[in-house]
Design a protein around this motif. Structure first.
Motif, short mmCIF file in Angstrom:
data_model
loop_
_atom_site.label_atom_id
_atom_site.label_comp_id
_atom_site.label_asym_id
_atom_site.label_seq_id
_atom_site.Cartn_x
_atom_site.Cartn_y
_atom_site.Cartn_z
N ALA A 1 0.85 -1.18 0.00
CA ALA A 1 0.00 0.00 0.00
C ALA A 1 0.89 1.24 0.00
CB ALA A 1 -0.93 0.02 1.21
N ALA A 2 0.40 2.27 -0.68
CA ALA A 2 1.13 3.54 -0.69
C ALA A 2 0.97 4.24 0.66
CB ALA A 2 0.63 4.42 -1.81
N THR A 3 1.99 4.99 1.05
CA THR A 3 1.96 5.72 2.33
C THR A 3 1.54 7.17 2.16
OG1 THR A 3 4.27 6.39 2.18
CG2 THR A 3 3.81 4.24 3.16
N GLY A 4 1.66 7.69 0.95
CA GLY A 4 1.42 9.11 0.74
C GLY A 4 2.67 9.96 0.85
N ASP A 5 3.72 9.38 1.41
CA ASP A 5 5.01 10.06 1.49
C ASP A 5 5.80 9.69 0.23
OD1 ASP A 5 8.10 9.78 2.32
OD2 ASP A 5 7.18 11.40 3.48
N GLU A 6 6.13 10.69 -0.59
CA GLU A 6 6.73 10.42 -1.89
C GLU A 6 8.06 9.70 -1.77
OE1 GLU A 6 7.85 12.80 -6.02
OE2 GLU A 6 6.75 13.81 -4.41
N GLU B 1 9.20 7.81 0.75
CA GLU B 1 9.01 6.45 1.26
C GLU B 1 8.40 5.55 0.19
OE1 GLU B 1 8.87 3.02 3.48
OE2 GLU B 1 10.06 4.85 3.72
N ASP B 2 7.43 6.08 -0.56
CA ASP B 2 6.82 5.28 -1.62
C ASP B 2 7.83 4.94 -2.71
OD1 ASP B 2 4.42 5.23 -0.34
OD2 ASP B 2 3.50 6.83 -1.52
N ARG C 1 9.87 2.06 -1.38
CA ARG C 1 9.10 0.82 -1.42
C ARG C 1 8.96 0.30 -2.86
NH1 ARG C 1 4.11 1.03 2.91
NH2 ARG C 1 5.33 1.58 4.76
N GLN D 1 1.30 3.54 -9.49
CA GLN D 1 0.23 3.73 -8.52
C GLN D 1 -1.08 3.12 -8.99
OE1 GLN D 1 0.19 7.96 -7.93
NE2 GLN D 1 2.03 7.93 -6.69
#
Length: 522
Positions: free
Chosen positions: A282-287, A289-290, A293, A520
């Motif tokens: 799942a995406a975190t919304g933090d660019e 961190e994503d 990942r 995404q």
């Protein structure tokens, strides 16, 4: 067979009967009785059959509209032995009732048109198509998605391949279910996809009803030598069957396509022991961190692709059983392409960079994640939607850097009228919303993707003669990145070739006569 927009013949008959019941109330006196009685009998019979065979939710409002119209159409026709005949409803209440019935029927028919049971185009190649599913465990890799150190990495692979003709194999055999080997698996995967998209499960209930063109377990066609391999990784949250039309078209042309389910990444994977593995990504919304990942997931997928290529080599040598009869000695691992959609495209690029056994790469609208400093030594075809700086300012520049760094030609084909999901089966069953599946008709994106892919693979894996750039330019706006022979790995010159689509549309070779950052989305 589709008899109406997104409907089977029986469903289309139910819609016509419902409309006729409403129309009977307002028809001339002489035609009212036969029309009403015929429509009533048809609607009741069609509804009963649909209930027995399996009623799609889109037909519920259609049958509800028919049920509401039935009394006003039939009751006034009944004659009483005593007393006055039944009174007809007043004009304005009758008009409102008829409008409500037509609204229900139109809503159901519109939903059936927007979310149909997919119908797959017939492959145009000379071969019939077989399909088989196999599960392989990699003893050398731990499963990083679980805490158990004893877990090994598992992949589920579906193959499409040239199959024998004849009643015993393809001619009269049942076609493969879409999304799974069994109806239960297909329903599980459909619900997993709906959950991943955040949509109610019933919206995709048409997918388990679909049949493809391939025959499960058919024997490999005799003769013809060894077949080039095309390994495919789906988009983030996607499943191995998401590009079935593309895979069947390539298999009919003489390729063996192996598409992967990536457990804990794909929306839902049904394993051989019956367990269902759902996505844990799942995406975190933090660019930042994503991005980290995505690079990690890309690395896992690239390793899956390399492992499956190794397993296919073992099948070819007879070291492990093949998933279909006659596959031993028929798989040419020396002519293999790494391909993928979205995050799978990034994985294909990385797998080819790490493994010289891959001779070509196809990236279907995939943002290149992970380290990109090492040059690709294989020719690359990248198909993209029309992405502008306002949509994703990093995508095209990064993809361009990857292609420029390569020591073999790179081709970026931008296809007008497409969206991220245009390069998958999604246009066959999702609403025709341009931002979702592009502005082309339901089959055009599939034809372009398969036609361009086949032209590229024929040239790079089979040595087909001709000008590849000229062939590809028929499908969209082509940019060619040619390596500088004097500066390997340097920035080569770039050539732009405008589309050369002939009058009357795309060439017949395209499967018949006839914007978000990609990782995404599935």
């Amino acid at each position: 067979m589709i008899a109406g927009p997104g409907m089977s013949p029986l469903e289309f008959l139910a819609v016509l009967a419902a409309v006729a019941l409403v129309a009977a109330r307002w028809s001339p006196a002489g035609a009212r009785r036969p029309l009403a009685l015929t429509a009533a009998a048809t609607a009741v019979s069609a509804g009963a059959l649909l209930a027995v065979l399996g009623l799609r939710w889109q037909l519920v409002p259609v049958l509800a509209g028919a049920a509401l119209a039935l009394p006003s159409a039939v009751l006034p026709l009944l004659r009483r032995r005593t007393g006055p005949p039944p009174r007809r409803a007043r004009r304005w209440p009758a008009l409102l009732g008829s409008a409500a019935c037509i609204g229900l029927v139109a809503a159901g028919a519109g939903a059936a048109w927007a979310l149909p049971v997919p119908v797959f185009p017939d492959p145009t190649g000379p071969h019939e198509v077989g399909t088989a599913v196999v599960q392989w465990d990699d003893p050398d890799r731990p499963e990083t998605a679980t805490p158990d150190p004893g877990d090994r990495r598992t992949v589920v692979v579906q193959l499409w391949y040239p199959a024998r003709r004849g009643p015993a194999d393809t001619g009269r055999a049942a076609k493969a279910q879409y999304l799974g080997r069994t109806p239960q698996e297909a329903r599980t995967v459909a619900h997993g996809l709906a959950d991943y998209l955040g949509a109610p499960g019933f919206l995709l209930d048409g997918l388990p009803r679909a049949r493809t063109n391939a025959v499960p377990g058919a024997a490999v066609v005799q003769g013809g030598g060894r077949f080039p391999l095309v390994l495919f990784s789906p988009g983030l949250g996607g499943v191995r069957t998401q590009n079935t039309a593309w895979a069947e078209e390539l298999a009919g042309r003489g390729y063996v396509v192996a598409a992967l389910d990536h457990p804990y990444d794909s929306a839902a994977v049904v394993l051989a022991d019956g367990r269902t593995v759902r996505t844990r990504i799942a995406a975190t919304g933090d660019e930042a961190e994503d991005a980290r990942r995505s690079a990690r997931w890309t690395a896992v997928r690239a390793a899956d692709l390399r492992f499956v290529l190794t397993q296919l080599g073992r099948v070819d040598r007879g070291e492990i059983p093949g998933p279909a009869r006659g596959m031993t000695g028929r798989l040419d691992t020396g002519r293999a392409a790494a391909t993928g959609h979205s995050l799978g495209g990034a994985a294909a690029l990385q797998a080819a960079r790490q493994d010289p056994r891959f001779a070509a790469v196809i990236d279907l609208d995939g943002y290149p994640h992970g380290p990109a400093s090492r040059p690709l030594r294989q020719p690359v075809l990248a198909l993209t939607q029309s992405v502008g700086p306002g949509t994703d300012p990093d995508y095209i520049p990064r993809l361009t850097r990857v292609l420029e760094l390569g020591t073999a030609p790179g081709y970026r084909l931008t296809v007008p009228g497409t969206a991220h999901l245009s390069f998958t089966d999604a246009p066959l069953y999702l609403p025709p919303v341009p931002s979702l599946v592009g502005s082309l008709d339901r089959a055009s994106g599939l034809r372009i993707t398969a036609g361009a892919s086949a032209a590229f693979l024929d040239h790079t894996l089979r040595g087909a003669p001709g000008d590849l750039a000229g062939l590809l330019s028929a499908y969209g706006d082509l940019t060619v990145h040619r390596p500088d022979d004097g500066r390997p790995g340097g920035s080569p010159p770039v050539a732009f070739i405008p589309p050369t689509t002939p009058p009357g549309g795309l060439p017949e070779a395209v499967m018949g006569p006839a914007a978000r950052r990609p990782p995404q989305s599935s």
